[in-house]
Scaffold this active site. Structure first.
Site, mmCIF file in Angstrom:
data_model
loop_
_atom_site.group_PDB
_atom_site.id
_atom_site.type_symbol
_atom_site.label_atom_id
_atom_site.label_comp_id
_atom_site.label_asym_id
_atom_site.label_seq_id
_atom_site.Cartn_x
_atom_site.Cartn_y
_atom_site.Cartn_z
ATOM 1 N N ASP A 129 -6.975 25.538 0.966
ATOM 2 C CA ASP A 129 -7.559 26.464 0.070
ATOM 3 C C ASP A 129 -8.649 27.394 0.902
ATOM 4 O O ASP A 129 -9.548 27.877 0.525
ATOM 5 C CB ASP A 129 -8.161 26.193 -1.283
ATOM 6 C CG ASP A 129 -7.081 25.385 -2.138
ATOM 7 O OD1 ASP A 129 -6.095 25.098 -1.708
ATOM 8 O OD2 ASP A 129 -7.661 25.277 -3.230
ATOM 9 N N ASP A 179 -4.610 27.957 -3.734
ATOM 10 C CA ASP A 179 -4.683 28.048 -4.969
ATOM 11 C C ASP A 179 -3.828 29.553 -5.484
ATOM 12 O O ASP A 179 -4.363 30.388 -4.755
ATOM 13 C CB ASP A 179 -6.149 28.396 -5.710
ATOM 14 C CG ASP A 179 -6.605 27.330 -6.595
ATOM 15 O OD1 ASP A 179 -6.115 26.368 -7.137
ATOM 16 O OD2 ASP A 179 -7.671 27.767 -7.322
ATOM 17 N N HIS A 228 -2.903 31.207 -8.678
ATOM 18 C CA HIS A 228 -2.906 31.404 -10.197
ATOM 19 C C HIS A 228 -2.331 32.645 -10.692
ATOM 20 O O HIS A 228 -2.713 33.660 -10.157
ATOM 21 C CB HIS A 228 -4.393 31.233 -10.790
ATOM 22 C CG HIS A 228 -5.052 29.911 -10.409
ATOM 23 N ND1 HIS A 228 -4.640 28.733 -10.254
ATOM 24 C CD2 HIS A 228 -6.336 29.908 -9.941
ATOM 25 C CE1 HIS A 228 -5.452 27.922 -9.812
ATOM 26 N NE2 HIS A 228 -6.688 28.371 -9.622
ATOM 27 N N HIS A 264 -9.790 33.960 -10.224
ATOM 28 C CA HIS A 264 -9.881 33.783 -8.484
ATOM 29 C C HIS A 264 -8.589 33.304 -8.322
ATOM 30 O O HIS A 264 -7.528 32.730 -9.039
ATOM 31 C CB HIS A 264 -10.962 32.566 -8.245
ATOM 32 C CG HIS A 264 -10.253 31.419 -8.535
ATOM 33 N ND1 HIS A 264 -10.849 30.491 -9.995
ATOM 34 C CD2 HIS A 264 -9.603 30.049 -8.188
ATOM 35 C CE1 HIS A 264 -10.349 29.545 -10.237
ATOM 36 N NE2 HIS A 264 -9.508 29.321 -9.013
ATOM 37 N N LYS A 285 -0.292 26.049 -5.061
ATOM 38 C CA LYS A 285 -0.327 25.038 -6.317
ATOM 39 C C LYS A 285 -1.098 25.821 -7.643
ATOM 40 O O LYS A 285 -1.814 26.838 -7.309
ATOM 41 C CB LYS A 285 -1.290 24.004 -5.827
ATOM 42 C CG LYS A 285 -2.751 24.381 -5.415
ATOM 43 C CD LYS A 285 -3.477 23.173 -4.890
ATOM 44 C CE LYS A 285 -4.985 23.553 -4.208
ATOM 45 N NZ LYS A 285 -5.696 24.102 -5.108
ATOM 46 N N CYS A 320 -11.023 20.562 -4.612
ATOM 47 C CA CYS A 320 -9.475 20.627 -4.379
ATOM 48 C C CYS A 320 -9.360 19.494 -3.068
ATOM 49 O O CYS A 320 -8.421 18.736 -2.734
ATOM 50 C CB CYS A 320 -9.163 21.913 -3.808
ATOM 51 S SG CYS A 320 -8.805 22.893 -5.312
HETATM 52 C C1 VGL Z 1 -11.000 25.183 -6.291
HETATM 53 C C2 VGL Z 1 -12.334 25.590 -8.260
HETATM 54 C C3 VGL Z 1 -11.398 26.051 -8.689
HETATM 55 C C4 VGL Z 1 -11.196 24.598 -4.748
HETATM 56 C C5 VGL Z 1 -9.945 25.979 -7.058
HETATM 57 O O1 VGL Z 1 -10.152 24.956 -4.264
HETATM 58 O O2 VGL Z 1 -11.684 23.802 -4.556
HETATM 59 N N1 VGL Z 1 -12.111 25.246 -6.973
HETATM 60 N N2 VGL Z 1 -10.115 26.050 -8.095
HETATM 61 ZN ZN ZN Z 2 -8.475 27.424 -8.898
#
Ligand code: VGL
Ligand code: ZN
Length: 201
Positions: free
Chosen positions: A16, A58, A60, A77, A102, A141
């Site tokens: 990420d 990530d 979304h 985010h 993901k 993550c």
């Molecule tokens: C993450 C919070 C929400 C991460 C992803 O990549 O650690 N943290 N979504």
């Molecule tokens: Zn997230």
């Protein structure tokens, strides 16, 4: 300092490294940009050996369940396709990096790169037996990815200097490192990871 030799069963998991997790991003992680250089070093090591390099993201939808408007804990985010969901440009991902998206449906969140993806099967298909995990964020993550890697039967190295934590509560990052180690992950320093004897010869 001992050297850990990378060989044919190794793969790198870069978690990420997206703009929204860097300082100034929607869910900016303090010091997140500081891990780009160490991760680029890891990428160089693995690429030199021709080893698989995985970059998770990530990804979304706008109405994702982890967002406040849906009752989740986070601000919006990493909306799929948005600039904030893009990989940091300074990250030196090779063209053949394996990109794993993901948490890309509204109803399900997934901190782990293994969550709801075919990553484990793809790694096994390439003969991967050990993964090296780095990226953001240590307490979400990265923690879940390393934990799932161990559950899936992969030996798991973690590189603390190539990760940073959200630290919603102070110490979350340190506790996450402890948990990964308790589950069987092996912390390594950048300088300990080396090429195989063969490739150096
Ligand atoms: C993450 C919070 C929400 C991460 C992803 O990549 O650690 N943290 N979504
Ligand atoms: Zn997230």
């Amino acid at each position: 300092m001992s050297t850990i030799h990378l060989d044919a069963g190794d793969a790198l998991l870069v978690i990420d490294m997206q703009y929204d997790f860097l300082p100034g991003g929607a869910l900016g992680v303090t010091g997140g940009h500081e891990v780009i250089a160490p991760i680029n070093h890891l990428i160089e090591l693995f690429a030199a050996e021709g080893l698989p390099i995985v970059a998770s993201r990530d990804w979304h939808p706008q109405d994702h369940c982890s967002f406040g408007a849906q009752g989740g804990p986070w601000p919006p985010h990493c909306i799929a396709g948005s600039p904030g969901a893009g990989f940091a440009a300074e990250l030196a991902l090779p063209d053949d990096a394996i990109v794993v998206s993901k948490a890309d449906t509204a109803a399900v969140d997934a901190y782990s790169a293994f969550g709801g993806t075919d990553l484990a099967a793809r790694l096994r298909a390439r003969g991967v037996e050990r993964v090296t995990v780095c990226g953001l964020a240590t307490d979400y993550c990265v923690l879940q990815t390393a934990s799932d890697a161990l559950e899936e039967g992969f030996d798991t190295l973690i590189v603390p200097e190539a990760m940073r934590a959200v630290d919603v509560a102070p110490g979350d990052g340190a506790r996450a490192l402890d948990r990964m180690v308790a589950r069987g992950a092996v912390p390594v320093r950048l300088g300990e990871l080396g090429m195989t004897a063969l490739s150096v010869a």
